[in-house]
Design a protein around this motif. Structure first.
Motif, PDB file in Angstrom:
ATOM      1  N   ALA A  53       0.910  -1.131  -0.145  1.00 54.35           N
ATOM      2  CA  ALA A  53       0.012   0.113  -0.204  1.00 54.35           C
ATOM      3  C   ALA A  53       0.883   1.187   0.080  1.00 54.35           C
ATOM      4  CB  ALA A  53      -0.950   0.101   1.236  1.00 54.35           C
ATOM      5  N   GLN A  54       2.003   1.281   0.518  1.00 55.52           N
ATOM      6  CA  GLN A  54       2.978   2.269   0.793  1.00 55.52           C
ATOM      7  C   GLN A  54       3.600   2.456  -0.700  1.00 55.52           C
ATOM      8  OE1 GLN A  54       5.699   1.464   3.766  1.00 55.52           O
ATOM      9  NE2 GLN A  54       4.474   2.308   5.351  1.00 55.52           N
ATOM     10  N   GLN A  55       3.766   1.383  -1.361  1.00 56.13           N
ATOM     11  CA  GLN A  55       4.142   1.401  -3.030  1.00 56.13           C
ATOM     12  C   GLN A  55       3.209   1.700  -3.840  1.00 56.13           C
ATOM     13  OE1 GLN A  55       7.482   1.609  -3.206  1.00 56.13           O
ATOM     14  NE2 GLN A  55       7.743   1.377  -1.156  1.00 56.13           N
ATOM     15  N   GLY A  56       1.931   1.800  -3.408  1.00 51.78           N
ATOM     16  CA  GLY A  56       0.766   2.119  -4.329  1.00 51.78           C
ATOM     17  C   GLY A  56       0.342   0.536  -5.037  1.00 51.78           C
ATOM     18  N   GLN A  57       0.675  -0.579  -4.436  1.00 47.82           N
ATOM     19  CA  GLN A  57       0.497  -1.894  -5.077  1.00 47.82           C
ATOM     20  C   GLN A  57       0.092  -2.619  -3.950  1.00 47.82           C
ATOM     21  OE1 GLN A  57       0.246  -2.588  -8.080  1.00 47.82           O
ATOM     22  NE2 GLN A  57       0.920  -0.702  -8.818  1.00 47.82           N
ATOM     23  N   PRO A  58      -1.189  -2.559  -3.360  1.00 47.50           N
ATOM     24  CA  PRO A  58      -1.470  -3.380  -2.008  1.00 47.50           C
ATOM     25  C   PRO A  58      -1.678  -4.959  -2.660  1.00 47.50           C
ATOM     26  CG  PRO A  58      -3.338  -2.064  -2.699  1.00 47.50           C
ATOM     27  CD  PRO A  58      -2.014  -1.331  -3.502  1.00 47.50           C
ATOM     28  N   SER A  59      -2.095  -5.090  -3.679  1.00 41.97           N
ATOM     29  CA  SER A  59      -2.508  -6.526  -4.347  1.00 41.97           C
ATOM     30  C   SER A  59      -1.366  -7.244  -4.663  1.00 41.97           C
ATOM     31  CB  SER A  59      -3.292  -6.426  -5.346  1.00 41.97           C
ATOM     32  OG  SER A  59      -4.487  -5.766  -5.492  1.00 41.97           O
ATOM     33  N   ALA A  60      -0.227  -6.520  -4.896  1.00 43.05           N
ATOM     34  CA  ALA A  60       1.049  -7.257  -5.475  1.00 43.05           C
ATOM     35  C   ALA A  60       1.606  -7.386  -4.088  1.00 43.05           C
ATOM     36  CB  ALA A  60       1.949  -6.403  -6.172  1.00 43.05           C
ATOM     37  N   GLY A  61       1.647  -6.605  -2.968  1.00 43.77           N
ATOM     38  CA  GLY A  61       2.127  -6.597  -1.745  1.00 43.77           C
ATOM     39  C   GLY A  61       1.577  -8.048  -1.036  1.00 43.77           C
ATOM     40  N   THR A  62       0.285  -8.063  -1.109  1.00 44.71           N
ATOM     41  CA  THR A  62      -0.371  -9.135  -0.508  1.00 44.71           C
ATOM     42  C   THR A  62      -0.006 -10.437  -0.922  1.00 44.71           C
ATOM     43  OG1 THR A  62      -2.121  -7.774  -0.197  1.00 44.71           O
ATOM     44  CG2 THR A  62      -2.499 -10.017  -0.052  1.00 44.71           C
ATOM     45  N   VAL A  63       0.162 -10.688  -2.359  1.00 41.98           N
ATOM     46  CA  VAL A  63       0.553 -11.862  -3.151  1.00 41.98           C
ATOM     47  C   VAL A  63       1.971 -12.028  -2.801  1.00 41.98           C
ATOM     48  CG1 VAL A  63       1.166 -12.929  -5.353  1.00 41.98           C
ATOM     49  CG2 VAL A  63      -0.953 -11.815  -5.036  1.00 41.98           C
ATOM     50  N   ILE A  64       3.024 -11.215  -2.676  1.00 44.54           N
ATOM     51  CA  ILE A  64       4.479 -11.458  -2.477  1.00 44.54           C
ATOM     52  C   ILE A  64       4.341 -11.892  -0.885  1.00 44.54           C
ATOM     53  CG2 ILE A  64       6.348 -10.236  -2.001  1.00 44.54           C
ATOM     54  CD1 ILE A  64       5.726  -8.629  -4.793  1.00 44.54           C
ATOM     55  N   GLY A  65       3.743 -11.115  -0.130  1.00 44.57           N
ATOM     56  CA  GLY A  65       3.435 -11.428   1.433  1.00 44.57           C
ATOM     57  C   GLY A  65       3.313 -12.804   1.530  1.00 44.57           C
ATOM     58  N   ALA A  66       2.161 -13.292   0.794  1.00 41.63           N
ATOM     59  CA  ALA A  66       1.848 -14.756   0.831  1.00 41.63           C
ATOM     60  C   ALA A  66       2.738 -15.625   0.372  1.00 41.63           C
ATOM     61  CB  ALA A  66       0.572 -14.866   0.283  1.00 41.63           C
ATOM     62  N   ALA A  67       3.350 -15.395  -0.500  1.00 40.54           N
ATOM     63  CA  ALA A  67       4.623 -16.062  -1.027  1.00 40.54           C
ATOM     64  C   ALA A  67       5.644 -16.357   0.035  1.00 40.54           C
ATOM     65  CB  ALA A  67       5.183 -15.730  -2.427  1.00 40.54           C
ATOM     66  N   VAL A  68       6.154 -15.273   0.437  1.00 35.46           N
ATOM     67  CA  VAL A  68       7.195 -14.962   1.339  1.00 35.46           C
ATOM     68  C   VAL A  68       6.715 -16.015   2.804  1.00 35.46           C
ATOM     69  CG1 VAL A  68       8.602 -13.812   3.066  1.00 35.46           C
ATOM     70  CG2 VAL A  68       8.048 -13.174   0.597  1.00 35.46           C
ATOM     71  N   GLY A  69       5.760 -15.794   3.288  1.00 33.65           N
ATOM     72  CA  GLY A  69       5.007 -16.530   4.547  1.00 33.65           C
ATOM     73  C   GLY A  69       5.143 -18.035   4.088  1.00 33.65           C
ATOM     74  N   THR A  70       4.613 -18.443   2.925  1.00 30.69           N
ATOM     75  CA  THR A  70       4.516 -19.945   2.606  1.00 30.69           C
ATOM     76  C   THR A  70       5.786 -20.527   2.581  1.00 30.69           C
ATOM     77  OG1 THR A  70       2.428 -19.369   1.490  1.00 30.69           O
ATOM     78  CG2 THR A  70       3.734 -21.589   0.806  1.00 30.69           C
ATOM     79  N   ALA A  71       6.780 -19.779   2.011  1.00 27.83           N
ATOM     80  CA  ALA A  71       8.175 -20.308   1.730  1.00 27.83           C
ATOM     81  C   ALA A  71       8.754 -20.565   3.262  1.00 27.83           C
ATOM     82  CB  ALA A  71       9.028 -19.221   1.045  1.00 27.83           C
ATOM     83  N   ILE A  72       8.563 -19.443   4.230  1.00 24.11           N
ATOM     84  CA  ILE A  72       9.053 -19.610   5.551  1.00 24.11           C
ATOM     85  C   ILE A  72       8.513 -20.865   6.183  1.00 24.11           C
ATOM     86  CG2 ILE A  72       9.329 -18.511   7.772  1.00 24.11           C
ATOM     87  CD1 ILE A  72       9.547 -15.789   6.237  1.00 24.11           C
ATOM     88  N   THR A  73       6.986 -20.924   6.266  1.00 27.16           N
ATOM     89  CA  THR A  73       6.579 -21.977   6.725  1.00 27.16           C
ATOM     90  C   THR A  73       6.794 -23.215   6.139  1.00 27.16           C
ATOM     91  OG1 THR A  73       4.686 -20.600   6.880  1.00 27.16           O
ATOM     92  CG2 THR A  73       4.113 -23.070   7.151  1.00 27.16           C
ATOM     93  N   LEU A  74       7.162 -23.492   5.086  1.00 28.18           N
ATOM     94  CA  LEU A  74       7.427 -24.688   4.324  1.00 28.18           C
ATOM     95  C   LEU A  74       9.047 -25.109   4.889  1.00 28.18           C
ATOM     96  CD1 LEU A  74       6.388 -24.677   0.757  1.00 28.18           C
ATOM     97  CD2 LEU A  74       5.603 -26.409   2.484  1.00 28.18           C
ATOM     98  N   ALA A  75       9.710 -24.056   4.825  1.00 30.16           N
ATOM     99  CA  ALA A  75      11.101 -24.316   5.153  1.00 30.16           C
ATOM    100  C   ALA A  75      11.126 -24.817   6.800  1.00 30.16           C
ATOM    101  CB  ALA A  75      12.152 -23.015   5.451  1.00 30.16           C
TER     102      ALA A  75
END
Length: 59
Positions: free
Chosen positions: A28-50
């Motif tokens: 949202a700070q960068q003007g792309q809240p949807s992209a941030g949400t998707v990237i956040g979900a991908a990062v969280g999933t990667a950490i959880t899988l690790a």
């Protein structure tokens, strides 16, 4: 009944939830809240899988 091992496993749901929220806020700070949400979900999933694979290897 399933026999439980002596060590507790780590839960990843909180990590995924926090990373989605953090990604949405940063996006949202960068003007792309949807992209941030998707990237956040991908990062969280990667950490959880690790963590999941680390716990499985640990036994």
């Amino acid at each position: 009944m399933e026999k439980q091992s002596g060590s507790a496993s780590r839960a990843g749901g909180a990590i995924i939830a926090f990373s989605i929220l953090a990604g949405a806020l940063i996006g949202a700070q960068q003007g792309q809240p949807s992209a941030g949400t998707v990237i956040g979900a991908a990062v969280g999933t990667a950490i959880t899988l690790a963590l999941y694979f680390y716990d499985r290897r640990r036994g």
